[in-house]
Design an enzyme around this catalytic site. Structure first.
Site: not given
Ligand SMILES: C=C1C=NC(C(F)(F)F)=NC1=N
Ligand SMILES: [Mg+2]
Length: 217
Positions: A41, A112, A141
């Site tokens: 990411r 998500s 985030k």
């Molecule tokens: C914003 C996000 C929410 N959930 C997930 C995951 F954990 F992979 F499901 N990854 C992300 N980048």
């Protein structure tokens, strides 16, 4: 997809901006500690772009391949296709699930979701797993929504959803068990491992807690 449920146990997510030390070293330690899935990411302030992002993705992917850890790319479908990643993770503001599923074939598709309606639609359109959060407050985030605890995880399970689910957002060794107890198949973390003094120990502690909880259900 049984293996995916197991693979979600300790789902480490990282980009170059999440690390205090060398990201390559952090990933190697996290794998040694027992993570079960990895998501690249790379975004936000100072995130790599273009060729530098591509090169880091390839390096991470090679390390994951060597240790049989599935390699997922966040958001960037083109990059995932170009390097033949094992899957992608998208949010509600990314490309629609249906078109991403058409583009990636039978690769892993994570979505998500924040409401039962988003969950219904994501499943209908081909999601393999849900990322639900932020479960607890997160600083990682920057545009994260309000943390909601494990309510949605519990609600979806009560409504009969058996889809693999991973919780995300502010998860640490202190609260990881509660996420599994609520019905998640795993926990997803960034800071708890990437900023740990020992990413290996942090991953190992989380793995033991999650496996203990999953087997005691
Ligand atoms: C914003 C996000 C929410 N959930 C997930 C995951 F954990 F992979 F499901 N990854 C992300 N980048
Ligand atoms: Mg996204």
């Amino acid at each position: 997809m049984k293996y995916l449920r197991e693979a979600l146990s300790v789902y480490f997510i990282m980009g170059s901006t999440n690390c205090r030390k060398n990201p390559i070293q952090v990933l190697k330690e996290a794998i040694a500690g027992g993570i079960t899935l990895f998501q690249f990411r790379e975004k936000g302030e100072g995130g790599l772009m273009g060729l530098e992002k591509y090169a880091l993705a390839k390096e991470f992917q090679a390390i994951c391949k060597k240790h049989q850890i599935p390699f997922i790319v966040n958001d960037d479908i083109e990059l995932a296709l170009e390097i033949e990643a094992d899957g992608v993770h998208i949010g509600q503001e990314d490309e629609p699930v249906k078109t991403v599923r058409e583009r990636i074939g039978d690769k892993i598709l994570g979505v998500s979701v924040h409401t039962t309606e988003e969950a219904r639609i994501a499943l209908r359109d081909g999601a393999d797993y849900f990322g639900i959060g932020p479960v607890f407050p997160t600083k990682t985030k920057l545009d994260a929504r309000q943390s909601r605890g494990t309510t949605l995880i519990q609600t979806l399970r009560m409504e009969g959803y058996t889809v693999p689910i991973v919780g995300i957002g502010g998860i640490t060794s202190e609260n990881a068990a509660s996420v599994i107890k609520a019905g998640a198949d795993g926990v997803s973390v960034i800071t708890a491992i990437s900023q740990a003094d020992s990413p290996m120990v942090a991953a190992s502690v989380l793995r033991n807690i999650v496996e203990e909880e999953k087997w005691s259900e």
